[in-house]
Write an enzyme that holds these catalytic residues in place. Structure first.
Site, short mmCIF file in Angstrom:
data_model
loop_
_atom_site.label_atom_id
_atom_site.label_comp_id
_atom_site.label_asym_id
_atom_site.label_seq_id
_atom_site.Cartn_x
_atom_site.Cartn_y
_atom_site.Cartn_z
N HIS A 13 3.49 14.92 -3.37
CA HIS A 13 2.56 14.40 -2.18
C HIS A 13 1.49 15.21 -2.13
O HIS A 13 1.34 16.23 -1.49
CB HIS A 13 3.77 14.95 -0.96
CG HIS A 13 3.06 14.43 0.45
ND1 HIS A 13 4.03 13.70 1.26
CD2 HIS A 13 1.95 14.31 0.99
CE1 HIS A 13 3.33 13.40 2.44
NE2 HIS A 13 2.13 13.92 2.15
N HIS A 15 -2.80 14.14 -1.34
CA HIS A 15 -3.82 12.87 -0.85
C HIS A 15 -5.03 13.42 -1.62
O HIS A 15 -5.49 14.67 -1.23
CB HIS A 15 -3.81 13.16 0.54
CG HIS A 15 -2.68 12.63 1.35
ND1 HIS A 15 -2.49 11.40 1.96
CD2 HIS A 15 -1.78 13.40 1.88
CE1 HIS A 15 -1.22 11.52 2.62
NE2 HIS A 15 -0.77 12.63 2.70
N THR A 98 -5.94 6.08 -0.07
CA THR A 98 -6.04 4.95 0.48
C THR A 98 -7.31 4.19 -0.08
O THR A 98 -8.30 4.61 0.09
CB THR A 98 -6.39 5.24 2.09
OG1 THR A 98 -5.67 6.50 2.50
CG2 THR A 98 -6.13 4.03 2.78
N ASP A 167 -3.27 2.83 5.31
CA ASP A 167 -3.66 3.74 6.55
C ASP A 167 -2.94 3.08 8.00
O ASP A 167 -3.17 2.04 8.02
CB ASP A 167 -5.23 4.03 6.74
CG ASP A 167 -5.51 4.77 7.56
OD1 ASP A 167 -5.26 4.91 8.96
OD2 ASP A 167 -6.46 5.68 7.62
N GLU A 227 6.39 12.88 11.77
CA GLU A 227 5.41 13.94 11.93
C GLU A 227 5.36 14.43 13.49
O GLU A 227 4.73 15.52 13.93
CB GLU A 227 4.13 13.76 11.52
CG GLU A 227 3.87 13.60 9.87
CD GLU A 227 2.68 13.07 9.29
OE1 GLU A 227 2.50 11.84 9.35
OE2 GLU A 227 1.77 13.90 8.99
N ASP A 302 0.68 18.40 0.09
CA ASP A 302 -0.10 17.61 1.29
C ASP A 302 -1.55 17.39 1.09
O ASP A 302 -2.17 16.33 0.38
CB ASP A 302 0.28 17.96 2.66
CG ASP A 302 0.20 16.93 3.72
OD1 ASP A 302 -0.12 15.54 3.27
OD2 ASP A 302 0.42 17.12 4.76
P1 5GP Z 1 -7.11 9.83 1.18
O1 5GP Z 1 -6.25 8.58 1.17
O2 5GP Z 1 -8.49 8.98 1.56
O3 5GP Z 1 -7.48 9.88 -0.15
O4 5GP Z 1 -6.68 11.01 1.72
C1 5GP Z 1 -6.82 11.26 2.83
C2 5GP Z 1 -5.99 10.34 3.95
O5 5GP Z 1 -4.53 10.61 3.76
C3 5GP Z 1 -6.31 10.63 5.27
O6 5GP Z 1 -7.16 9.95 5.93
C4 5GP Z 1 -4.87 10.44 5.96
O7 5GP Z 1 -4.85 8.70 6.16
C5 5GP Z 1 -3.95 10.60 4.99
N1 5GP Z 1 -3.27 11.90 5.23
C6 5GP Z 1 -3.62 12.87 4.72
N2 5GP Z 1 -2.72 14.03 5.18
C7 5GP Z 1 -2.10 13.64 5.90
C8 5GP Z 1 -1.00 14.08 6.75
O8 5GP Z 1 -0.57 15.27 6.99
N3 5GP Z 1 -0.24 13.10 7.67
C9 5GP Z 1 -0.69 11.90 7.58
N4 5GP Z 1 0.04 11.03 8.45
N5 5GP Z 1 -1.69 11.40 6.77
C10 5GP Z 1 -2.38 12.32 6.02
#
Ligand code: 5GP
Length: 362
Positions: A13, A15, A98, A167, A227, A302
């Site tokens: 997990h 991002h 995303t 998203d 969450e 995360d």
């Molecule tokens: P990306 O998808 O742009 O590479 O990574 C950032 C995105 O991941 C954020 O804009 C958000 O949509 C999602 N994200 C990152 N951390 C979290 C979290 O702790 N909770 C949730 N719900 N979404 C997260």
């Protein structure tokens, strides 16, 4: 902490835009500041701040996206994030991101993902084991280094697989577009779909058709779940039976019961949960109850950049907070192999990697 760094680990997990080095973000922000696109001092303060509520986290992501939504930057951060995980002995990484569309710079969801793939190929510090399409056999083969690094036995290797995130701000049609893109990129290491984004925005029902389609087409699914308190959504998500869920912070008694009877593995992000106050402190974190119940769980970061952490640090925190020894932590890391979105071949290879590292326990 040393043995937490040196033992092999599995990250499920993470991002992409949450895992960027502060130094890279600041460097990129400074350039945009000079161009007058952003006010550098405001951004600097936001990036270096330690405590952030869940609301502030999503505001920060909007800012990060202004800085990083550019093909070359996406390639650079992908490369750096993979190298950072490999450096701390993550041997298998499922990196989620995303896919973004930005007409003003000619970015489509596909071109965004191509920039991510370019980042994978640009990694030079380690071998990246990634599926590569075998033209002769007409089928994908796994375990092929995609970067042009020499795959000598002394070099580190990291498996990388990708999850495409939807998203919660997106529409059903946009979610479907992401699933279709994931299917087109299945032979290139995209293994699944994630639902993330601000948990107080959007409704599960909006994304359900896309997740049903993803499942029918054989993609794996993980959902950010619980969450914030929202029992109706938590129950509906658990009923959907995703292969994994992330967080599970605001569960009620019924939700725990359903989770435990379903045996859905939980991606646990300790620092993220405490910093965002989704859980008030480590002593009351649901890790303990799930661990004692032998419920499948995986320690994850995360957003290593946003929450100033690393996977080794998460292992070290868990060991200290929950009184777990080296052997238990090693076993916890090894157990994660069972929950990766990959086939038995990769699982066996990872098991051998852990078995040959087991002597570090002596
Ligand atoms: P990306 O998808 O742009 O590479 O990574 C950032 C995105 O991941 C954020 O804009 C958000 O949509 C999602 N994200 C990152 N951390 C979290 C979290 O702790 N909770 C949730 N719900 N979404 C997260």
């Amino acid at each position: 902490m040393d043995w937490c760094v040196s033992m092999p680990k599995v990250e499920l997990h993470a991002h992409l835009n949450g895992s960027i080095r502060d130094s890279t973000l600041l460097e990129l922000a400074r350039v945009l500041g000079e161009k007058g696109v952003i006010v550098f001092s405001d951004v600097e303060h936001n990036i270096l701040k330690n405590d952030r509520s869940l609301r502030e986290v999503f505001r920060l992501f909007d800012l990060i996206h202004i800085i990083t939504t550019d093909h070359m930057v996406v390639t650079r951060i992908t490369k750096e994030v993979i190298e950072d995980f490999a450096k701390e002995n993550v041997v298998y990484l499922e990196l989620r991101t995303t896919p973004k569309k930005n007409d003003s710079i000619g970015m489509t969801k596909r071109s965004y993902m191509e920039a991510v793939m370019e980042g994978l190929r640009a990694v030079s510090a380690v071998d990246v084991a990634f599926p590569a399409h075998n033209v002769d056999a007409g089928s994908p083969t796994t375990n092929v280094p995609v970067n042009d690094a020499r795959s000598g036995t002394t070099r580190k290797k990291i498996y990388v697989r990708l999850l495409l995130s939807i998203d919660r701000r997106e529409s059903t049609a946009a979610a479907m577009e992401t699933v279709k893109l994931a299917l087109e990129m299945k032979d290139s290491g995209v293994v699944g779909i994630d639902l993330s984004g601000n948990p107080v925005v959007g409704e599960w029902i909006t994304f359900l058709p896309a997740f049903k389609f993803a499942r029918e087409q054989g993609l794996y699914i993980t959902l950010h779940c619980g969450e914030v308190p929202n029992q109706k959504e938590i129950q509906a998500m658990l009923d959907f039976m995703p292969q994994r869920i992330g967080h599970a912070c605001c569960f009620e008694e019924d939700d725990w019961e359903k989770l435990k009877s379903s045996n859905i593995p939980v991606e646990i992000c300790l620092t993220s949960n405490v910093v965002t106050a989704s859980v008030s402190s480590l002593d009351v974190h649901h890790f303990v109850d799930l661990y004692n119940a032998k419920h499948p769980l995986i320690l994850c970061t995360d957003d290593a950049g946003v929450f100033s952490t690393s996977l080794s640090r998460e292992y070290s925190l868990a060991a200290a907070a929950f009184g777990l020894g080296k052997g238990e932590m090693f076993q916890l890391a090894k157990n994660a192999i069972a929950f990766i979105f990959e086939d038995d071949g990769v699982k066996q290879d990872l098991t051998s990697i852990f078995d040959s590292a087991a002597n570090m326990l002596e």
